[in-house]
Motif scaffolding. Structure first.
Motif, PDB file in Angstrom:
ATOM      1  N   ALA A  67      -1.725   4.878  11.629  1.00 11.21           N
ATOM      2  CA  ALA A  67      -2.217   6.184  11.215  1.00 11.21           C
ATOM      3  C   ALA A  67      -3.541   6.484  11.906  1.00 11.21           C
ATOM      4  CB  ALA A  67      -2.380   6.246   9.702  1.00 11.21           C
ATOM      5  N   THR A  68      -3.896   7.750  11.897  1.00 16.08           N
ATOM      6  CA  THR A  68      -5.187   8.210  12.408  1.00 16.08           C
ATOM      7  C   THR A  68      -5.976   8.785  11.241  1.00 16.08           C
ATOM      8  OG1 THR A  68      -4.240   8.733  14.573  1.00 16.08           O
ATOM      9  CG2 THR A  68      -6.353   9.745  14.017  1.00 16.08           C
ATOM     10  N   ILE A  69      -7.206   8.284  11.046  1.00 14.77           N
ATOM     11  CA  ILE A  69      -8.013   8.709   9.910  1.00 14.77           C
ATOM     12  C   ILE A  69      -9.382   9.171  10.397  1.00 14.77           C
ATOM     13  CG2 ILE A  69      -6.845   7.074   8.377  1.00 14.77           C
ATOM     14  CD1 ILE A  69      -9.363   5.339   8.530  1.00 14.77           C
TER      15      ILE A  69
ATOM     16  N   GLU B  44      -8.167   5.769  15.395  1.00  9.42           N
ATOM     17  CA  GLU B  44      -6.735   5.831  15.673  1.00  9.42           C
ATOM     18  C   GLU B  44      -6.119   4.440  15.625  1.00  9.42           C
ATOM     19  OE1 GLU B  44      -6.280   7.624  19.471  1.00  9.42           O
ATOM     20  OE2 GLU B  44      -7.020   9.593  18.855  1.00  9.42           O
ATOM     21  N   GLY B  45      -4.826   4.401  15.346  1.00 13.19           N
ATOM     22  CA  GLY B  45      -4.070   3.150  15.403  1.00 13.19           C
ATOM     23  C   GLY B  45      -4.351   2.187  14.282  1.00 13.19           C
ATOM     24  N   ILE B  46      -4.811   2.646  13.133  1.00  8.66           N
ATOM     25  CA  ILE B  46      -5.043   1.747  12.001  1.00  8.66           C
ATOM     26  C   ILE B  46      -3.710   1.505  11.290  1.00  8.66           C
ATOM     27  CG2 ILE B  46      -5.630   3.604  10.389  1.00  8.66           C
ATOM     28  CD1 ILE B  46      -7.791   1.685   9.276  1.00  8.66           C
ATOM     29  N   GLN B  47      -3.424   0.264  10.968  1.00 12.72           N
ATOM     30  CA  GLN B  47      -2.116  -0.108  10.433  1.00 12.72           C
ATOM     31  C   GLN B  47      -1.918   0.390   8.996  1.00 12.72           C
ATOM     32  OE1 GLN B  47       0.245  -1.617  12.333  1.00 12.72           O
ATOM     33  NE2 GLN B  47      -1.247  -1.332  13.970  1.00 12.72           N
ATOM     34  N   TYR B  48      -0.635   0.552   8.611  1.00 10.72           N
ATOM     35  CA  TYR B  48      -0.309   1.024   7.278  1.00 10.72           C
ATOM     36  C   TYR B  48      -0.893   0.128   6.200  1.00 10.72           C
ATOM     37  CZ  TYR B  48       3.105   4.458   8.991  1.00 10.72           C
ATOM     38  OH  TYR B  48       3.717   5.536   9.591  1.00 10.72           O
ATOM     39  N   GLU B  49      -0.795  -1.216   6.397  1.00  9.51           N
ATOM     40  CA  GLU B  49      -1.233  -2.131   5.339  1.00  9.51           C
ATOM     41  C   GLU B  49      -2.741  -2.195   5.213  1.00  9.51           C
ATOM     42  OE1 GLU B  49      -0.151  -4.721   8.978  1.00  9.51           O
ATOM     43  OE2 GLU B  49       0.694  -3.012   7.906  1.00  9.51           O
ATOM     44  N   ASP B  50      -3.495  -1.546   6.104  1.00 10.02           N
ATOM     45  CA  ASP B  50      -4.952  -1.565   6.043  1.00 10.02           C
ATOM     46  C   ASP B  50      -5.532  -0.367   5.300  1.00 10.02           C
ATOM     47  OD1 ASP B  50      -4.904  -3.901   7.416  1.00 10.02           O
ATOM     48  OD2 ASP B  50      -5.406  -3.031   9.362  1.00 10.02           O
ATOM     49  N   ILE B  51      -4.711   0.565   4.884  1.00  6.70           N
ATOM     50  CA  ILE B  51      -5.186   1.738   4.135  1.00  6.70           C
ATOM     51  C   ILE B  51      -4.255   1.989   2.951  1.00  6.70           C
ATOM     52  CG2 ILE B  51      -6.287   2.853   6.121  1.00  6.70           C
ATOM     53  CD1 ILE B  51      -3.823   4.654   6.350  1.00  6.70           C
ATOM     54  N   SER B  52      -4.771   2.677   1.941  1.00  7.36           N
ATOM     55  CA  SER B  52      -3.945   3.044   0.791  1.00  7.36           C
ATOM     56  C   SER B  52      -4.514   4.290   0.152  1.00  7.36           C
ATOM     57  CB  SER B  52      -3.879   1.894  -0.235  1.00  7.36           C
ATOM     58  OG  SER B  52      -2.905   2.171  -1.209  1.00  7.36           O
TER      59      SER B  52
ATOM     60  N   SER C  71      -3.174  11.938  10.505  1.00  3.21           N
ATOM     61  CA  SER C  71      -1.773  11.941  10.945  1.00  3.21           C
ATOM     62  C   SER C  71      -1.248  10.509  10.889  1.00  3.21           C
ATOM     63  CB  SER C  71      -1.647  12.492  12.364  1.00  3.21           C
ATOM     64  OG  SER C  71      -2.355  11.674  13.287  1.00  3.21           O
ATOM     65  N   ILE C  72       0.090  10.383  10.994  1.00  8.53           N
ATOM     66  CA  ILE C  72       0.722   9.060  10.999  1.00  8.53           C
ATOM     67  C   ILE C  72       1.662   8.971  12.197  1.00  8.53           C
ATOM     68  CG2 ILE C  72       0.556   8.729   8.501  1.00  8.53           C
ATOM     69  CD1 ILE C  72       3.442   9.611   8.249  1.00  8.53           C
ATOM     70  N   ASN C  73       1.849   7.750  12.662  1.00 10.28           N
ATOM     71  CA  ASN C  73       2.759   7.477  13.773  1.00 10.28           C
ATOM     72  C   ASN C  73       3.839   6.528  13.261  1.00 10.28           C
ATOM     73  OD1 ASN C  73       4.088   6.771  16.147  1.00 10.28           O
ATOM     74  ND2 ASN C  73       2.195   6.664  17.343  1.00 10.28           N
ATOM     75  N   GLU C  74       5.030   7.059  13.024  1.00 13.86           N
ATOM     76  CA  GLU C  74       6.097   6.249  12.441  1.00 13.86           C
ATOM     77  C   GLU C  74       6.642   5.215  13.415  1.00 13.86           C
ATOM     78  OE1 GLU C  74       9.053   8.911  11.030  1.00 13.86           O
ATOM     79  OE2 GLU C  74       7.796   9.760   9.434  1.00 13.86           O
TER      80      GLU C  74
ATOM     81  N   THR D 106       0.829  -1.198   0.000  1.00 15.95           N
ATOM     82  CA  THR D 106       0.000   0.000   0.000  1.00 15.95           C
ATOM     83  C   THR D 106       0.867   1.252   0.000  1.00 15.95           C
ATOM     84  OG1 THR D 106      -0.107  -0.055   2.410  1.00 15.95           O
ATOM     85  CG2 THR D 106      -1.848  -1.191   1.207  1.00 15.95           C
ATOM     86  N   VAL D 107       0.252   2.357  -0.374  1.00 13.16           N
ATOM     87  CA  VAL D 107       0.923   3.658  -0.418  1.00 13.16           C
ATOM     88  C   VAL D 107       0.232   4.590   0.575  1.00 13.16           C
ATOM     89  CG1 VAL D 107       1.472   5.657  -1.852  1.00 13.16           C
ATOM     90  CG2 VAL D 107       1.650   3.352  -2.808  1.00 13.16           C
ATOM     91  N   ILE D 108       1.009   5.172   1.479  1.00 10.46           N
ATOM     92  CA  ILE D 108       0.473   6.091   2.485  1.00 10.46           C
ATOM     93  C   ILE D 108       0.665   7.521   1.981  1.00 10.46           C
ATOM     94  CG2 ILE D 108       0.544   6.808   4.892  1.00 10.46           C
ATOM     95  CD1 ILE D 108      -0.289   3.907   4.439  1.00 10.46           C
ATOM     96  N   PRO D 109      -0.420   8.283   1.789  1.00  7.35           N
ATOM     97  CA  PRO D 109      -0.277   9.647   1.268  1.00  7.35           C
ATOM     98  C   PRO D 109       0.099  10.636   2.377  1.00  7.35           C
ATOM     99  CG  PRO D 109      -2.580   9.167   1.632  1.00  7.35           C
ATOM    100  CD  PRO D 109      -1.811   7.916   1.997  1.00  7.35           C
ATOM    101  N   ALA D 110       0.194  11.881   2.006  1.00  3.68           N
ATOM    102  CA  ALA D 110       0.447  12.944   2.971  1.00  3.68           C
ATOM    103  C   ALA D 110      -0.829  13.232   3.766  1.00  3.68           C
ATOM    104  CB  ALA D 110       0.911  14.204   2.248  1.00  3.68           C
ATOM    105  N   PRO D 111      -0.690  13.724   4.988  1.00  2.00           N
ATOM    106  CA  PRO D 111      -1.893  14.068   5.772  1.00  2.00           C
ATOM    107  C   PRO D 111      -2.801  15.026   5.025  1.00  2.00           C
ATOM    108  CG  PRO D 111       0.048  14.084   7.175  1.00  2.00           C
ATOM    109  CD  PRO D 111       0.555  13.924   5.762  1.00  2.00           C
TER     110      PRO D 111
END
Length: 369
Positions: free
Chosen positions: A343-345, A358-366, A335-338, A310-315
């Motif tokens: 990430a928070t969506i 809050e706390g959704i994983q990188y691989e669960d969003i794109s 926002s994202i938590n490295e 997946t690709v994480i965009p800018a806030p």
């Protein structure tokens, strides 16, 4: 004259034996080069095996397919290695060898031999282990929640004294009296008592009783209306909560591809031209395979999801939730938590619009295209 004849005869005999020796040597060479099987570690054999397996993996993935279909597609390429250059004389022998070596699952049917590729890519195995770990963690969370609810119920019942009903025997003092039941008062009285009460009550008492009954009916109707309204409000709230709980209870799946999302190619098997390049998913086939159109070149590739990420965009950009309880909902990346790779969506679609997650994983969003 006789001597010359003898010499010529000897020369002819020697030439004959020499010729026989040469022909026998050539026959031995022909036997060793054509009839004997080729070296299984020869470059031609290795290239044939690798190209065949690569086509099977990229074209069909882990699907079960007839071996003739794969072979016909393989030989359709102009620069292919023919099977005659290997140690295998028939496609059936090669298919059996793939099964013995553990490279594919093979089975024979009345329609012929079928093969199924076994994916042993370390990246694929790692992702499968992560998915199993997450499923186990979700089950553990559900068990903890159930135990917590049971504990709360038990504590609530400890502070209350449970009423034990007392059962008595139905008896009457006078056997001649008839037993009647007054459903309004919920008590049992004798016929004589009931007949004496109306005679002792005057008209004013009857009016008072009638007005009291009317007030009670009005209060009961108001209370029932309020109870119905509360029930309606509670049912609407329960419906939303049930939707949310159902989303949370939804088991995570091992597939996440969705159309119109931006992905990145992580496999190196396609060369540096496509490695770490981004594309847009145009079509999803059988949940696990995607047709990806490259952003920079416009090329279309058919890839398995294990070769993509997946690709994480800018806030502030739009995203799509691909897995978990909020699957299929569009949102805005807040926002994202490295440190935790999360990430928070904010959900933008569906009944939970406006919900902050809050706390959704990188691989669960794109990122959305």
């Amino acid at each position: 004259m006789a001597l010359s004849v003898i010499v010529c005869r000897n020369l002819i005999r020697d030439n004959y034996y020499w010729l026989q020796r040469i022909l026998s040597s050539l026959w031995i060479i022909f036997q060793t080069t054509t009839l004997l099987p080729a070296d299984p570690q020869s470059p031609s054999f290795l290239e044939f095996r690798n190209d065949f397996l690569e086509l099977l993996r990229r074209r069909f993935g882990t699907k079960r397919v007839h071996n003739n279909i794969v072979y016909n597609e393989y030989i359709s390429h102009r620069e292919h290695i023919h099977m005659n250059a290997t140690q295998w004389e028939t496609l059936t022998d090669f298919t059996k060898w793939l099964g013995r070596e553990g490279l594919c699952k093979v089975d024979e049917t009345p329609k012929g031999w079928y093969i199924q590729y076994i994916d042993r890519d370390p990246e694929t195995i790692r992702r499968q282990l992560e998915l199993e770990k997450k499923k186990k963690q979700d089950l553990d969370d559900e068990e903890k929640t159930a135990k917590f609810i049971e504990e709360q119920v038990r504590r609530g019942l400890e502070g209350k004294e449970q009423e034990v009903p007392i059962f008595t025997e139905l008896s009457r003092e006078n056997d001649e009296e008839k037993v009647t039941f007054n459903l309004n008062k919920g008590a049992c009285t004798s016929a004589g008592a009931t007949s004496s009460k109306p005679s002792s009550l005057g008209p004013s008492a009857l009016q008072t009783l009638g007005s009291a009954a009317a007030v009670k009916r009005k209060e009961s109707s108001q209370s029932s209306a309020q109870a119905k309204e509360k029930k309606k409000k509670k049912s609407a709230l329960d419906e939303i909560m049930e939707i949310e709980e159902e989303k949370k209870r939804t088991a995570r799946t091992d597939y996440w591809l969705q159309p119109e999302i931006i992905v990145k190619i992580i496999t190196k098997k396609l060369g540096e031209k496509y490695h770490k390049k981004k594309g847009i998913v145009k079509e999803v086939i059988d949940k696990y395979t995607a047709v990806v159109k490259m952003i920079d070149s416009g090329d279309k590739l058919k890839l398995d999801q294990t070769h993509l990420e997946t690709v994480i965009p800018a806030p502030g950009k739009k995203i799509l939730v691909l897995n978990g309880g909020y699957r299929g909902n569009e949102g805005i990346l807040e926002s994202i938590n490295e440190k935790t790779f999360s990430a928070t969506i904010v959900i933008e679609t569906g009944p939970l619009k406006g919900r902050r997650v809050e706390g959704i994983q990188y691989e669960d969003i794109s990122k959305l295209a």
